[in-house]
Design a protein around this motif. Structure first.
Motif, short mmCIF file in Angstrom:
data_model
loop_
_atom_site.label_atom_id
_atom_site.label_comp_id
_atom_site.label_asym_id
_atom_site.label_seq_id
_atom_site.Cartn_x
_atom_site.Cartn_y
_atom_site.Cartn_z
N ILE A 214 28.15 -7.40 4.02
CA ILE A 214 28.91 -8.37 5.28
C ILE A 214 29.21 -7.70 6.18
N THR B 41 26.44 -8.13 9.45
CA THR B 41 27.09 -9.05 10.60
C THR B 41 27.53 -8.25 11.71
N PHE C 51 31.49 -21.97 10.02
CA PHE C 51 31.58 -22.50 8.72
C PHE C 51 30.82 -23.87 8.45
N TYR D 265 27.19 -23.43 8.36
CA TYR D 265 26.70 -23.06 7.14
C TYR D 265 26.81 -24.22 6.13
N ARG E 131 21.52 -22.05 -0.97
CA ARG E 131 22.42 -21.10 -0.84
C ARG E 131 22.00 -19.81 -1.01
N LEU F 21 23.10 -15.57 0.16
CA LEU F 21 23.77 -14.25 1.11
C LEU F 21 22.93 -14.17 2.55
N PHE G 194 24.23 -16.89 4.86
CA PHE G 194 25.42 -16.47 5.38
C PHE G 194 25.47 -15.54 6.10
N PHE H 73 26.85 -16.38 10.10
CA PHE H 73 27.90 -15.96 10.59
C PHE H 73 27.67 -14.68 11.56
N GLU I 13 33.54 -15.38 2.78
CA GLU I 13 32.46 -15.45 1.90
C GLU I 13 33.10 -15.57 0.45
N ILE J 257 33.91 -19.31 0.32
CA ILE J 257 32.71 -20.06 -0.02
C ILE J 257 32.37 -19.81 -1.54
N SER J 258 32.45 -18.66 -2.02
CA SER J 258 31.83 -18.34 -3.12
C SER J 258 32.77 -19.03 -4.06
N ASN K 292 27.89 -20.83 -2.56
CA ASN K 292 27.26 -19.79 -2.48
C ASN K 292 26.11 -19.77 -3.53
#
Length: 386
Positions: free
Chosen positions: A194, A198, A237, A240, A249, A251, A254, A258, A324, A327-328, A333
């Motif tokens: 991440i 990102t 968010f 997403y 879903r 990663l 994500f 983001f 993250e 979300i998980s 996720n």
């Protein structure tokens, strides 16, 4: 004319001469060339595995590259050539930065911890097996015990119907028999991915938009900043949440959402910095002498905003790690992704007060990581501003 004016003119003249002297030899910077070549190689390998290699056969050993692996590899190369290599080349600047950083002991400790997270998050998943083991369910950590009624096949000593922790699983095991240490390492992997991926999106996009808006001004500034306003009214968010019902879903989703929607605030910071830089005497003299805009931006604007954008992007990483995890925890996720948020969510099921370590261990590491990232971000700004 006063002496101060003479020294100012000499300074501007020397800056302009230095700027002009390097134009004939300007070409593609070596780090950009290396990054582009490495990116092309990674994309070729991924495309070969996806389009040519048999779909049921691993590419190397038991591993097949994913889109997340591709982005992570590219981001690591970018970090190496654009951050590590310049620091290694400019030993004097590196020593100056380190001298300022080590004055803050908390920042040094945070840096050491983040280095451990980086190393384990990068190579740990290849060294430690996170497979479930139904015969090792809910083993307690070392120094603690749990009722033998909830522990499957206690591997530690048993006394008075209590199963005691064993160094075979120093942090205990989870609800599916996975070792908690390996789950922590898997969570580190997600955190490192991440942070780097990102940043790979945010830093270049924010730099290009912020520098263009601040230096060119006019309709470019108006158009880009209005777009930033519109983008920030629709939180990543929310995007997403909408996207997972279309693409599923993952990663990868994500990181894209983001990463591509998280640069607006950083671009505003860069723009403000450029607005002040473009009025500096050496920039004004260079424009008057007919120096091309790209050369002014490359040699005098970008070196000054580089540190600003790095600090601003670094401060976003703790927030994204928490997002993250949230979300998980909400089961939004990819449930096969063993992030800290997913492990915490699984630990709250059943009897969380009895099997407390399943959720507590990842909470501790999540908290330590977010705090360390925040402390390091603040210290980095102090180091670069000094």
């Amino acid at each position: 004319m006063p002496a101060s004016d003479d020294s100012s003119d000499v300074s501007c003249s020397s800056r302009l001469q230095g700027l002009l002297s390097g134009f004939d030899s300007d070409g593609l910077p070596w780090n950009t060339a290396v990054f582009a070549a490495a990116t092309a190689v990674f994309i070729t390998i991924y495309a070969y595995d996806l389009l040519v290699h048999p779909p049921d056969a691993p590419l190397v050993a038991s591993w097949r590259p994913t889109a997340v692996d591709l982005l992570f590899a590219i981001s690591l190369v970018g970090f190496a050539v654009f951050v590590v290599a310049p620091l290694r080349t400019d030993r004097e600047r590196t020593a100056r930065y380190w001298g300022r950083l080590r004055q803050n002991r908390l920042a040094v400790v945070s840096s050491a911890y983040l280095l451990v997270v980086f190393v384990f998050g990068t190579v740990g998943p290849f060294l430690f097996d996170s497979a479930a083991n139904p015969t090792r369910i809910l083993q307690p950590p070392v120094g603690f015990s749990a009722s033998s009624y909830i522990v499957s096949d206690c591997v530690g000593p048993t006394t008075d119907l209590l199963c005691h922790g064993s160094f075979r699983h120093p942090l205990g095991t989870g609800t599916y028999g996975r070792d908690m240490f390996t789950l922590v390492v898997e969570g580190m992997r997600v955190t490192v991915v991440i942070g780097f991926v990102t940043s790979m999106f945010v830093v270049p996009i924010a730099t290009v938009v912020g520098v263009s808006a601040g230096y060119l001004g006019g309709w470019v500034d108006t158009l880009t900043m209005r777009y930033v306003d519109i983008q920030q009214t629709l939180p990543a968010f929310v995007v997403y949440l909408i996207a997972i019902y279309v693409f599923g879903r993952s990663l990868f989703l994500f990181l894209l959402v983001f990463g591509l929607l998280g640069w607006g605030g950083v671009a505003r910071v860069v723009r403000s910095e450029v607005l002040s830089l473009r009025e500096e005497p050496f920039v004004t003299v260079a424009r008057s002498a007919g120096v091309k805009r790209w050369n002014i931006v490359r040699h005098h604007i970008l070196p000054h905003v580089r540190e600003t954008v790095v600090v601003a992007a670094t401060r976003q990483i703790p927030l994204l790690v928490l997002v993250e995890a949230a979300i998980s925890f909400m089961n939004l996720n990819d449930m096969t992704l063993l992030s800290w948020g997913e492990t915490i969510a699984r630990g709250t099921q059943g009897a969380p007060t009895v099997t407390w370590w399943v959720s507590t261990v990842p909470v501790v590491f999540l908290t330590l990581t977010v705090v360390a990232l925040s402390v390091f971000g603040d210290a980095l700004q102090d180091v670069l501003d000094a």
